[in-house]
Structure formats: C-alpha cells, structure tokens
Design a protein around this motif. Sequence first.
Motif, mmCIF file in Angstrom:
data_model
loop_
_atom_site.group_PDB
_atom_site.id
_atom_site.type_symbol
_atom_site.label_atom_id
_atom_site.label_comp_id
_atom_site.label_asym_id
_atom_site.label_seq_id
_atom_site.Cartn_x
_atom_site.Cartn_y
_atom_site.Cartn_z
ATOM 1 N N LEU A 120 3.996 5.685 -3.138
ATOM 2 C CA LEU A 120 4.702 6.003 -1.816
ATOM 3 C C LEU A 120 3.752 5.886 -0.905
ATOM 4 O O LEU A 120 3.902 5.432 0.259
ATOM 5 N N THR A 121 2.230 6.120 -1.141
ATOM 6 C CA THR A 121 1.191 5.818 -0.189
ATOM 7 C C THR A 121 1.332 4.395 0.146
ATOM 8 O O THR A 121 1.216 3.820 1.260
ATOM 9 N N ALA A 122 1.153 3.378 -0.871
ATOM 10 C CA ALA A 122 1.173 2.104 -0.735
ATOM 11 C C ALA A 122 2.530 1.601 0.103
ATOM 12 O O ALA A 122 2.344 0.626 0.902
ATOM 13 N N GLY A 160 3.278 9.793 1.817
ATOM 14 C CA GLY A 160 2.352 9.976 0.479
ATOM 15 C C GLY A 160 1.386 10.837 0.774
ATOM 16 O O GLY A 160 0.890 11.693 -0.283
ATOM 17 N N ILE A 161 0.807 11.210 1.932
ATOM 18 C CA ILE A 161 -0.159 12.033 2.157
ATOM 19 C C ILE A 161 0.210 13.559 1.897
ATOM 20 O O ILE A 161 -0.308 14.275 1.361
ATOM 21 N N LYS A 162 1.617 13.627 2.254
ATOM 22 C CA LYS A 162 2.136 15.052 2.262
ATOM 23 C C LYS A 162 2.568 15.394 0.739
ATOM 24 O O LYS A 162 1.830 16.364 0.469
ATOM 25 N N TRP A 163 2.730 14.454 -0.079
ATOM 26 C CA TRP A 163 2.962 14.722 -1.377
ATOM 27 C C TRP A 163 1.651 15.053 -2.119
ATOM 28 O O TRP A 163 1.598 15.736 -3.036
ATOM 29 N N LYS A 175 10.977 -0.522 -6.945
ATOM 30 C CA LYS A 175 10.535 -1.911 -6.597
ATOM 31 C C LYS A 175 9.237 -1.821 -6.387
ATOM 32 O O LYS A 175 8.634 -3.131 -5.929
ATOM 33 N N GLY A 176 8.703 -0.585 -5.963
ATOM 34 C CA GLY A 176 7.229 -0.654 -5.625
ATOM 35 C C GLY A 176 6.843 -0.465 -4.035
ATOM 36 O O GLY A 176 7.711 -0.911 -3.422
ATOM 37 N N GLY A 177 5.630 0.099 -3.933
ATOM 38 C CA GLY A 177 5.499 0.435 -2.630
ATOM 39 C C GLY A 177 5.122 -1.106 -1.680
ATOM 40 O O GLY A 177 5.342 -0.997 -0.876
ATOM 41 N N GLU A 178 4.468 -1.998 -2.483
ATOM 42 C CA GLU A 178 4.272 -3.134 -1.907
ATOM 43 C C GLU A 178 5.469 -3.826 -1.048
ATOM 44 O O GLU A 178 5.541 -4.527 0.048
ATOM 45 N N ALA A 184 6.341 -1.959 1.872
ATOM 46 C CA ALA A 184 5.376 -2.294 2.847
ATOM 47 C C ALA A 184 5.685 -3.644 3.591
ATOM 48 O O ALA A 184 5.354 -3.867 4.663
ATOM 49 N N GLY A 185 6.513 -4.745 3.070
ATOM 50 C CA GLY A 185 6.603 -6.035 3.289
ATOM 51 C C GLY A 185 7.928 -6.017 4.396
ATOM 52 O O GLY A 185 8.110 -6.792 5.036
ATOM 53 N N ILE A 186 8.482 -4.879 4.544
ATOM 54 C CA ILE A 186 9.728 -4.674 5.624
ATOM 55 C C ILE A 186 9.047 -3.783 6.885
ATOM 56 O O ILE A 186 8.556 -3.041 6.827
#
Lengths: 186, 577
Positions: B187-189, B203-206, B363-366, B369-371
């Motif tokens: 989630l952070t990624a 991510g920080i909140k979790w 599908k992964g954080g990465e 992050a690509g969107i």
Amino acid sequence: MAQTAEAGIDLAVVRELMSHFKPQDHQEAQELILSALQEINEHFGYVSLEAAEIVADHLDTTVNRIYGLLTFYADFRTEPRGRHFMLLCHGMSCYVLGSQQLVQDLKDRYGVGDGDTTADGELTVQVVNGCLGVCDRAPIVKLDDSFHGDLTPDSLNDVIQRAIAARRAAEGSHVNPIRDLHSNPA
Amino acid sequence: MSTLSATSTPIQLSSRADFEAYRDQAVQRWASLWNGNQTVVSVGIGSCSVAKGALDVFAACEAALQGQEGIVRQVSCDGACWMEPWIEVKRPGQPPVIYGNLAPSEISDVLAGRLEARAIGVRAEQPLGSIPPLARLPFFKHQQRIVLANVGVIDPDSIEDAIARGAYSAYLKVLFDLSGEEAIAELTASGLRGRGGAGFPAGIKWESGRKAKARPKFVVCNSHEGEPNVYKDRRIHEGDPHRILEGILIACIACGAERGYNYIGGEYPLAIKRFRKAVQDAERLGLIGKNVLGSGKNVAFRVRTGGGAYICGEGSALMYSIMGVRGQPRTKPPRSVEEGIWKRPTVANNTETLANVPDIILKGGEWYAGIGTEKSKGTKLMTVQGPLKTMGLVEVPMGITLRTLIEEVWGGMRDGYRFKGIQTGGVSAGPLKEEHLDLPIDFDSLTSEGGMLGSGGFAVFDESVCAVDYARYLTAFNRYESCSKCVPCRLGNPALVEILDRIRLGRGAEADLPLMDRTSKHIIELSLCGLGQVAPAPLLGMMKMYPEEFRAHIVDGVCPSGVCPISADDAVLAAGD
C-alpha cells in the motif's frame, strides 16, 4: 408508508420493530440508537415522544439523549408528516438550474419552508441540503414515491396538485383541491 | 423485487481450498452465462436510473423475453447518467450492445433489433455494423476503471458474480500469503492517498494503526459523502459492494483490527440495502467471522448509517455518530488512530481509498504507482453537476485536465448554455475559470488557483448563475451543516450569509468586502474542525474570481446575471432564507 397525525403511532408496531434490535452489550446498544430511530422515522414519517420512550427503554438510554439526536440529525422529524411528503433537492445541479425559485415559490404559494407542513395538512416539504442523485434531470423533487424532474415553479405546482387530486379521487372526496388549498393561506 | 436478484443461499466455506473451488465454479458459471445459446439482457438499476423508470424497463424486458431463450438480470448504473435507463443486450454469437435512453414501450422493438437508433455502443474492439465500440466514445475513452471495473457488469446482489470477477482474491492473499507488514508495504509503495479530500497517504495511516497497542482495534470506512455535488461512493456501493467490503476486511487483517465498520449516509437507501446484502452473503459464506477460511484470523463487521448530517463525514464526528451521540468533532490530538471508536485505535479511510486496495494487493503497489502523476498516484472518481451533455461518474487517471473532462468526457455545455466557471472541491474550495482548465487534476495542482480536488466533486455553472448568489448558496450550505459546537463556525457563517444577503439586495457597502475577508479569516483560523476551516473558501474563491460582480452589486446596484433581488424590499430578504 408514512402515517398522518390522526392515525398517530401504533406503539405495538414500534415494539415489534425494536424486537429486531438485540444488542449484546451496552456499547452495542448505543451504536444501535440511531438505526432504531431511523427505522421508526421511516415507518411512521416521524418519531413521537412515546416512540422515543420505547427506544430509550429498549436500548438502555434516556429520552433526553434521544431528543438530542432527533434534533441534530436532519433526517428525523418529531412532528407528523402531511398526507404528501416532498423532498426538494437543493444540490448543486438543482441550484444551478433553479431550485431556489422552487423553494421561493412554495413559500409564496403554500406558505411552507423547509420542514413545514401546509396548514391543511396536505403537504410536508423537506429541502434536501445534500443531493438526491438524479442530477441530469435537475431541478428535481421526490414527491411521495416518485421523482419529478426538469421543473419550473408552475410545473412543480401542477405535480403537487395532481398528486393531491389523485389521492382525493381515490378516497372518494369531492373537495376541489385547488380551492381548498387556497382557502388555507399560511 | 425478488426476481432482480438471482443468488441462491451460499454455502459455508471453511478452508482456502473450499474458497478456490467455489471461485472456480463461479468462474465457470459466469463464462457459461455469456457463451450459451441465450439472449442475456442486463438492466442498469441504480438509485439514479430507478428515478427514471429503470424498474419499468426491467419488467418490460422480462415481458418481451417471455417464452424465449433468454434471461434478464440486474446490474447497477455504470456512471453514465446521461444514457439512463439503459440495457445491455448480449445476443448469441455477438458482443454485448448497450442501448440507452429507453422507454418501457420501446423495449420489445429494441430486443427484436428493430430500434438500432437507440444503440449507444458495443462492448468490443471493432464496430458492430454502424454501432461504435463503447470504449471509443468520449465518455468512456479517457476512463481507466479500477474501482469501477465491475460496476455495471456484475449483479451487485450476487456474491457469486463478484467472486467470479475476482472479488476476495486479494483478501485470500492477505489471509494466507502476506503478513500485515507486507500488505501495508504494498500500500505504501502504491502511493495511494486518501480519497476523502485530505490526501493523507493510506500506507502511513495503516502503519500507525498496526503499531497501536490498545485493544480492540477498529477499521472504519467513511461512506458518508454529504456534499451537494458528490455521488461517487454511493455508486460504488450500488454497483460493487463487495469491493468495498473486501477493502475493509483487508484493512482489518493488515492492521490487526478486530472489527470493521462501514458508516453509510442514511440518504442512500439502495446503497445501504445492497451493502447489507453483501455483508450477509459474505458472513454466510464464511468470509467474516471467527477463524476465517481456517486461517486462524478473526474479523467482525458492522454496518452503521448516518442521519443526514454533513458534519458526520468528519473523522471524529463520524465516530461519535457511530457511538450513538451527536456528531460533533473534537480537538485533535489524540488522532483517531490513537483514540477512535470507544476510545480504541481506529483506522478511518474513505470508501474510494478502500475500494482501491484489493487491486493494489493483487497487482502490487508498483503497478498502481505507474498510474497517475508524480505525487498523486492512481485513478480518481470524478462527479460533475450542471448543464452538461453527458453527465455522470467517471474514473480517470490523476493528471487529466479539466478541459478534457468538461469538453470531451462530459460532452461540453448543453445547447444554449455558456461556460462561466467550475466549482471545485465540493463546498470546500473556490471556483476555477476558463483560463485554468488546462491545469492537471491532482491533489496539489488546483490549490495554487484557489481550487481543490477534494473528493472529486465538480459543478459547472453557466452565465445565468450570479457569483454573489452562488457564493451565498455555498456559504448557506456550510451554515446549515455547521454542528454549532464552536463559535467561529456557528456565528461566523450566518454572519457571512447576512452580509451576502445585504449585497444581493443592493444594500451592500464597499466596506463589506474587507469585512467578509476578515470574518472568513476568523472562521478559518479559529474553527475546530475541517468544516469550519474551509467553510468560507467558496466565498473567498468567488470574490477572487469574480470581483467585478461583487462590485457591480455594491457600487452600481445591478446584478449582472439578473438573479439577485437587488431592488426588492425587506420581505424578500426575510423570505429568501
């Protein structure tokens, strides 16, 4: 279906509604107060003092606290509804396309503002400060169970008069709805 | 209504293998639905389309197919308000075709293929005759659907449909394959930021939720959108409730919370009904409860509903409302993640944030992050109101411009209306004008001009709308919704409305402009919670963008749009409330 003032609230029905709320502990009971009040409000159109007392007893709280909630949350009413109930959407689409004129016209024509009931008990108006979510037919109202969109002050008045006339015809009343309404200026 | 939902009572699943077997069956059933020798008619039924007669359309479809090889199923409104009521017709051997703006009387002709003029698009890469691919229509072309992937596709009352389309697969992964830390790391990624308006990294909140020591812990999904131009969350509830539920359950497992809550605004009965059904089905299936699927993990769930108070969208007010008291915010710290519901650590996220979680886990954080843009990742749901041609809810990548949205996605202004401005950030920011339309939409870019992304609610207004009158409407909304706990907001907003009314009546003085500035500053700086702190923002924005209109009212005594009762007497002021 909402009930009118004459019918009052059948407390046996309230007790039956409450029997479905079975809190495990005091915390859960408190969490259920709002839901219980919503159930009653939806069923009868308002929450009377007697009904509030039953909720308070059932969920282990005081009637004062219940009134604190009823007066804070906009969805609740503590007075009976008129025979017809209208939600007037005042969301942004409706505002941009003229809902303010509808509010004004209801005030001029029927003497009712947000939360008011006409003097003859026919119509209760509630202005929705949020949005009814039917934005592309703005400005829109929900009268009893049906939506009416693309309104002007005149077409809204037609919608109201037709609903009243239809109900009276169904009830077999011979009173002229228009004259009757005008004889009760607020 | 019983014909609308086809789900049978699900069986209890007690292991991972059980779930996977159930999923395989569901996938097969889903495939055979579409590959059989039958016509499949899906009717878009949401609160919006019901208001336009979708239930009658549904009945007409059933009547028209009587005695034929075919079924009628409900799906939800897929965001395209402009084509409601709509149906999707899948004929054997052909891709599904969407027909829109239908009357019940037209259904038999549509199903018989005699009314192709009502066809809007086909779900295929290539056109079908003269019917264009749906994905190439301007409304759909710019969309990238993650949260809305199943909205308008599955029957929202069917957990089987949802599972066939991948629901609870991410939950399975979090239950069995990932530790809480690993899930939060994804989630952070992903860079996902809170979708409720503030944009705080999820991510920080979790992470802080996971680290909190006190027990029990809770996760709350904030589904109380009360702004007068936002309807995204209720459409996810109506269209794909399982995605939200899965997101909340994942958050519970990842943060080690005992119980999840969903707090839904009371004014959305259909959203509440469908979400409650989703929770019931998931409970029956064994996805909620003790020792979920034999993983040894427990999670409980409660649905709570609001009562029409906008303030209950504020974090602490929401928790008070859940606890059965008036929803009035409190001072922070302690933050809710330290002391939330029943004084226990509570992780609170917006519905849309949580609805993004299942795909991020799968599908992964990465990938996520690509969107989007550098600082605002992923997609965003956007809603619009006003005189536009193809209004509706859309999911677009962050970074799209307002111009693309207004002129292409939402079809431009309706005939006879000229664009004047667009109100941004719901009721919490100011408007933007024509010259700002090329700004990219993300959490940070609009703020330089006094706008805001907020929860993605926009309202386009035309030249018949007066800036002073509109500012009064927006300020009056905040006045009405103020919880009255703290003085600046309780007294300041009515004061602003009074001054604005004075100006609307042609009795404003030049000194009113700095007076409104000063009053606004008081409200912003001294209010306790987010509502008060942004309540004057729409007014300040209107004053900044349309100063000439305010001056015209005050100095020249005219309302350029002809809206304000500038020469009327006191009675109008009293009545205009």
